[in-house]
Design a protein around this motif. Structure first.
Motif, PDB file in Angstrom:
ATOM      1  N   ARG A  58       9.600   3.827  -6.372  1.00 57.32           N
ATOM      2  CA  ARG A  58      10.263   2.583  -5.972  1.00 57.32           C
ATOM      3  C   ARG A  58       9.367   1.396  -6.272  1.00 57.32           C
ATOM      4  O   ARG A  58       9.808   0.369  -6.780  1.00 57.32           O
ATOM      5  N   HIS A  59       8.076   1.538  -5.960  1.00 60.43           N
ATOM      6  CA  HIS A  59       7.134   0.447  -6.254  1.00 60.43           C
ATOM      7  C   HIS A  59       7.118   0.134  -7.747  1.00 60.43           C
ATOM      8  O   HIS A  59       7.137  -1.020  -8.155  1.00 60.43           O
ATOM      9  N   SER A  86       7.045   3.696   2.535  1.00 60.76           N
ATOM     10  CA  SER A  86       6.196   2.727   1.836  1.00 60.76           C
ATOM     11  C   SER A  86       6.515   1.267   2.153  1.00 60.76           C
ATOM     12  O   SER A  86       6.746   0.458   1.271  1.00 60.76           O
ATOM     13  N   THR A  94      -2.070   0.752  -0.615  1.00 66.10           N
ATOM     14  CA  THR A  94      -0.771   1.417  -0.760  1.00 66.10           C
ATOM     15  C   THR A  94      -0.852   2.460  -1.873  1.00 66.10           C
ATOM     16  O   THR A  94      -1.450   2.213  -2.918  1.00 66.10           O
ATOM     17  N   VAL A 100       2.659  -5.729  -3.006  1.00 69.86           N
ATOM     18  CA  VAL A 100       2.125  -4.412  -2.643  1.00 69.86           C
ATOM     19  C   VAL A 100       0.725  -4.634  -2.082  1.00 69.86           C
ATOM     20  O   VAL A 100      -0.108  -5.264  -2.727  1.00 69.86           O
ATOM     21  N   LEU A 104       1.220   4.166  -4.668  1.00 67.02           N
ATOM     22  CA  LEU A 104       2.451   3.804  -5.379  1.00 67.02           C
ATOM     23  C   LEU A 104       3.484   4.928  -5.381  1.00 67.02           C
ATOM     24  O   LEU A 104       3.156   6.091  -5.560  1.00 67.02           O
ATOM     25  N   SER A 115       5.341  -2.464   3.227  1.00 66.66           N
ATOM     26  CA  SER A 115       4.080  -3.084   2.819  1.00 66.66           C
ATOM     27  C   SER A 115       3.147  -3.338   3.978  1.00 66.66           C
ATOM     28  O   SER A 115       1.978  -3.593   3.796  1.00 66.66           O
TER      29      SER A 115
END
Lengths: 285, 161
Positions: free
Chosen positions: B75-76, A63, B70, B66, B72, A65
């Protein structure tokens, strides 16, 4: 026929070997004088490895960005050691492409292994470990001994599976009774023969019994616990009817607080799907 | 109160104000959902891993945290909470976030079958503490969900292994 694990492998005939690109990559990374550029060039020699690494870098596993577009960028973001660990993972999977279908559901085997890999990495992340990828590989390869068993001793493997069912027993127990060793020991020996890191060998060797591991206390139970969680939740299957007992270390800070279990499982689900598709070249069914 | 629709471009300050208003007036959230573009504003405590972000999330300094698109992860969520983000725009509109399932949502018979399957697999495990009980509980819910899906396939249930 009972024997020790070393003799078994020596008499097993030709063992699958790790792709040449991995050995070159490993050498380059071990050498402190190699530049990131040079490592990138080695990876790029094998287009399927390069493509998988990029896909992983862009997947839910990380993940980031923004999009990772090149191998050097992936190396900068993920780190050399970590890329080496991921390359190891993707190379090993490519080794076991043909397996006897009657003994194991290959797809289910890798689902279980990948889930264990991701769960191990997540447990490491919970502890803010800076390089969770090594646990990912440990979790991914923990049952590799079973694959070698199926490949090299299909008849005994079949006997073992039948006895597990009729006796209601754990695989490790029957394996030791029939062969003289279990899949954990066999997997560890294979990893040794491939010249892979000792830490990885320990994670595989002790994934059912962390107390005999040479690894540090906080590290040695990660794959063990991840395997337990993943088995209890029945995420894929590597050929085991029952969940093996888990040893939760007492009197020390536990690996994971109870209230973190549910979020971890949700994160696990999400990351696994994508990774499964990337690593096995199969669209998720 | 009526909140402005989300179809026109909002500046940073308007977005921040909107987020604060939504936090104080959570009942307005269904009105704030833009059904055409399928965007819903979701407050922090209702955010879940797996939701897809519908618009860039910036912190107070305007730094991108973010990106739109993305999905989620935990961690986000941790990072967003640390930065004091109160709510964000989530794609999905009418489908909404996957529901939190508890035992009460499954028929008793189904749960019984799920429980017996799980206990069979856990035959060699002694469930003698809270942690193991919790894992067993999660396993039962998961098995129940799979059994329910097999009998009534539904597209709104999240896909997993």
């Amino acid at each position: 026929m009972k024997q020790d694990v070393g003799s078994f492998l020596s008499h097993a005939g030709k063992l699958p070997s790790m792709p040449a690109v991995f050995e070159e990559l490993n050498r380059a990374i071990e050498n402190p004088n190699t530049s990131i550029q040079e490592v990138g060039e080695i990876v790029s020699i094998d287009p399927s490895l390069a493509s998988r690494l990029l896909q992983i870098a862009n997947s839910a596993f990380y993940s980031f960005s923004s999009q990772v577009e090149s191998i050097p960028e992936a190396l900068q973001l993920i780190g050399l050691q970590q890329v080496r660990d991921l390359a190891m993972a993707t190379c090993v999977i490519s080794v076991f492409e043909k397996l006897p279908a009657r003994l194991v559901d290959v797809s289910s085997f890798w689902k279980h292994s990948i889930a264990c890999g991701v769960a191990s990495a997540l447990l490491a992340e919970e502890r803010h470990d800076p390089a969770p990828e090594r646990f990912f590989v440990g979790g991914l390869l923990h049952d590799i001994g079973r694959l070698i068993m199926y490949l090299k001793s299909p008849d005994e493997s079949w006997d073992i599976l039948c006895r597990c069912e009729s006796e209601g027993q754990l695989a490790s127990v029957i394996e030791t009774d029939v062969l003289g060793f279990d899949h954990a020991a066999l997997g560890a020996e294979l990893i040794s023969r491939w010249g892979l890191p000792t830490a990885l060998r320990e994670m595989v060797r002790c994934h059912h019994d962390p107390s005999k591991s040479q690894l540090a206390v906080l590290d040695r139970s990660v794959v063990h616990y991840a395997d337990f969680i993943v088995s209890a939740l029945d995420l894929g299957n590597s050929g085991e009817l029952y969940v093996a007992p888990v040893i939760l270390e007492e009197g020390r800070r536990s690996l994971l607080e109870d209230e973190r279990l549910e979020p971890l499982v949700q994160d696990l689900d999400h990351r696994c799907n994508q990774l499964f598709a990337i690593l096995t070249d199969c669209p998720h069914a | 109160m009526v909140l402005p629709p989300l179809t026109f471009a909002l500046g940073q300050n308007e977005k921040r104000l909107l987020q604060i208003l939504i936090t104080f007036y959570p009942h307005e959230i269904p009105d704030a959902a833009d059904k055409h573009t399928g965007i819903m504003v979701v407050p922090m405590d209702k955010l879940r891993a797996g939701m897809e972000v519908a618009a860039d999330v910036n912190n107070l300094n305007g730094v991108l945290m973010v990106a739109r698109g993305t999905v989620l992860t935990e961690r986000h969520l941790r990072i967003l909470k640390m930065w004091g983000i109160e709510s964000i725009e989530i794609a999905g509109g009418e489908d909404g976030p996957p529901p939190d399932r508890t035992e009460s949502e499954y028929p008793t018979e189904l749960l019984r079958v799920a429980e017996s399957r799980v206990d069979q697999r856990l035959k060699h495990v002694v469930v003698n503490n809270k942690t193991l009980a919790k894992i067993r509980h999660l396993a039962i819910l998961r098995t129940a969900r799979l059994l329910a899906e097999q009998s009534h396939p539904s597209s709104t249930l999240p896909v997993n292994l």
